[in-house]
Design a protein around this motif. Structure first.
Motif, PDB file in Angstrom:
ATOM      1  N   SER A 186      64.797  31.985  77.478  1.00 10.96           N
ATOM      2  CA  SER A 186      63.554  32.577  77.957  1.00 10.96           C
ATOM      3  C   SER A 186      63.718  34.076  78.192  1.00 10.96           C
ATOM      4  O   SER A 186      62.830  34.868  77.858  1.00 10.96           O
ATOM      5  CB  SER A 186      63.106  31.873  79.234  1.00 10.96           C
ATOM      6  OG  SER A 186      61.868  32.357  79.667  1.00 10.96           O
ATOM      7  N   THR A 226      64.264  35.761  74.536  1.00 10.03           N
ATOM      8  CA  THR A 226      63.096  35.767  73.648  1.00 10.03           C
ATOM      9  C   THR A 226      61.834  36.291  74.321  1.00 10.03           C
ATOM     10  O   THR A 226      60.818  36.463  73.658  1.00 10.03           O
ATOM     11  CB  THR A 226      62.817  34.347  73.112  1.00 10.03           C
ATOM     12  OG1 THR A 226      62.541  33.480  74.211  1.00 10.03           O
ATOM     13  CG2 THR A 226      63.989  33.833  72.304  1.00 10.03           C
ATOM     14  N   ASP A 227      61.901  36.490  75.638  1.00 14.63           N
ATOM     15  CA  ASP A 227      60.757  36.951  76.421  1.00 14.63           C
ATOM     16  C   ASP A 227      59.539  36.039  76.241  1.00 14.63           C
ATOM     17  O   ASP A 227      58.419  36.509  76.025  1.00 14.63           O
ATOM     18  CB  ASP A 227      60.402  38.398  76.056  1.00 14.63           C
ATOM     19  CG  ASP A 227      59.500  39.035  77.108  1.00 14.63           C
ATOM     20  OD1 ASP A 227      59.599  38.632  78.279  1.00 14.63           O
ATOM     21  OD2 ASP A 227      58.689  39.915  76.742  1.00 14.63           O
ATOM     22  N   ARG A 228      59.794  34.737  76.298  1.00 14.40           N
ATOM     23  CA  ARG A 228      58.695  33.770  76.250  1.00 14.40           C
ATOM     24  C   ARG A 228      59.016  32.588  77.148  1.00 14.40           C
ATOM     25  O   ARG A 228      60.158  32.353  77.503  1.00 14.40           O
ATOM     26  CB  ARG A 228      58.407  33.312  74.820  1.00 14.40           C
ATOM     27  CG  ARG A 228      59.506  32.545  74.156  1.00 14.40           C
ATOM     28  CD  ARG A 228      59.185  32.248  72.712  1.00 14.40           C
ATOM     29  NE  ARG A 228      58.597  30.933  72.556  1.00 14.40           N
ATOM     30  CZ  ARG A 228      58.645  30.251  71.437  1.00 14.40           C
ATOM     31  NH1 ARG A 228      59.223  30.742  70.369  1.00 14.40           N
ATOM     32  NH2 ARG A 228      58.093  29.062  71.352  1.00 14.40           N
ATOM     33  N   ASP A 229      57.966  31.886  77.530  1.00 14.19           N
ATOM     34  CA  ASP A 229      58.135  30.718  78.386  1.00 14.19           C
ATOM     35  C   ASP A 229      58.543  29.514  77.559  1.00 14.19           C
ATOM     36  O   ASP A 229      58.288  29.452  76.347  1.00 14.19           O
ATOM     37  CB  ASP A 229      56.826  30.403  79.114  1.00 14.19           C
ATOM     38  CG  ASP A 229      56.476  31.464  80.142  1.00 14.19           C
ATOM     39  OD1 ASP A 229      57.406  32.073  80.691  1.00 14.19           O
ATOM     40  OD2 ASP A 229      55.269  31.671  80.378  1.00 14.19           O
ATOM     41  N   ASP A 260      54.571  27.648  76.096  1.00 12.41           N
ATOM     42  CA  ASP A 260      53.690  28.807  75.922  1.00 12.41           C
ATOM     43  C   ASP A 260      52.215  28.502  76.161  1.00 12.41           C
ATOM     44  O   ASP A 260      51.445  29.385  76.491  1.00 12.41           O
ATOM     45  CB  ASP A 260      53.832  29.375  74.500  1.00 12.41           C
ATOM     46  CG  ASP A 260      55.123  30.159  74.330  1.00 12.41           C
ATOM     47  OD1 ASP A 260      55.684  30.606  75.342  1.00 12.41           O
ATOM     48  OD2 ASP A 260      55.556  30.310  73.184  1.00 12.41           O
ATOM     49  N   ASP A 261      51.827  27.263  75.962  1.00 15.58           N
ATOM     50  CA  ASP A 261      50.414  26.892  76.027  1.00 15.58           C
ATOM     51  C   ASP A 261      49.941  26.836  77.480  1.00 15.58           C
ATOM     52  O   ASP A 261      50.465  26.058  78.282  1.00 15.58           O
ATOM     53  CB  ASP A 261      50.217  25.529  75.368  1.00 15.58           C
ATOM     54  CG  ASP A 261      48.770  25.242  75.058  1.00 15.58           C
ATOM     55  OD1 ASP A 261      47.890  25.703  75.809  1.00 15.58           O
ATOM     56  OD2 ASP A 261      48.522  24.574  74.041  1.00 15.58           O
ATOM     57  N   SER A 321      54.521  23.130  67.433  1.00 16.74           N
ATOM     58  CA  SER A 321      54.979  24.344  68.118  1.00 16.74           C
ATOM     59  C   SER A 321      56.307  24.101  68.829  1.00 16.74           C
ATOM     60  O   SER A 321      57.140  25.007  68.914  1.00 16.74           O
ATOM     61  CB  SER A 321      53.928  24.839  69.107  1.00 16.74           C
ATOM     62  OG  SER A 321      53.852  23.993  70.235  1.00 16.74           O
ATOM     63  N   SER A 328      60.370  25.551  68.105  1.00 16.75           N
ATOM     64  CA  SER A 328      60.739  26.322  69.288  1.00 16.75           C
ATOM     65  C   SER A 328      62.260  26.373  69.449  1.00 16.75           C
ATOM     66  O   SER A 328      62.957  25.378  69.215  1.00 16.75           O
ATOM     67  CB  SER A 328      60.108  25.668  70.519  1.00 16.75           C
ATOM     68  OG  SER A 328      60.717  26.091  71.688  1.00 16.75           O
TER      69      SER A 328
END
Length: 152
Positions: A21, A24-27, A30-31, A108, A112
């Motif tokens: 996380s 990649t700077d993402r949760d 994501d949804d 998705s 991931s």
């Protein structure tokens, strides 16, 4: 030992998800429609899958015939990867009521890095589990402290 390995797998997942996380700077999820329980449900499902396989492997073969199993580890990794993504998609579709959302969420998650991490961590844990079982092949007794030896 299977329960300890499954708890280690869970800890490894949490650590891997945190590092991924950050990198990649993402949760992990994501949804925004997913809700707060989809991620934990996915993770617990993968942990339970690994636990059940490890218990079965540990009980199925006598210690004297245990050996490291690379193909089993790869299969468990693939299974954990699929369980992680598909149970998450099922939880997402139940939580949102969108039946078609299952396919989109599943896809998705399958692409991931978090699902891949779940699979890779399962491979590592299963391989280490089988190596430890194989190392105990002689059916050794429990370790004892020097003062536990009965010198009569």
């Amino acid at each position: 030992m299977a329960a300890f390995s499954a708890m280690g797998y869970g800890a490894l997942l949490v650590a891997a998800f945190g590092i991924l996380s950050l990198l990649t700077d993402r949760d992990v999820i994501d949804d925004p429609d997913a809700g707060p329980l989809v991620g934990p449900v996915m993770t617990v499902a993968a942990i339970l899958f690994v636990l059940l396989v490890l218990v079965r492997v540990g009980r199925a073969t006598p210690l004297a015939r245990q050996r490291p199993r690379l193909w089993l580890s790869l299969g468990v990794g693939l299974g954990a990867y699929l369980v992680f993504a598909l149970v998450g998609a099922l939880a997402f579709s139940i939580g949102t009521g969108a039946v078609l959302g299952f396919l989109g969420f599943a896809f998705s998650q399958l692409i991931s890095p978090f699902a891949v991490a779940a699979g890779v961590a399962a491979i590592v844990v299963t391989l280490l589990f089988s190596l430890i079982l194989a190392s105990r092949g002689g059916g050794s007794e429990r370790p004892e402290w020097p003062w536990e030896h009965n010198e009569q």
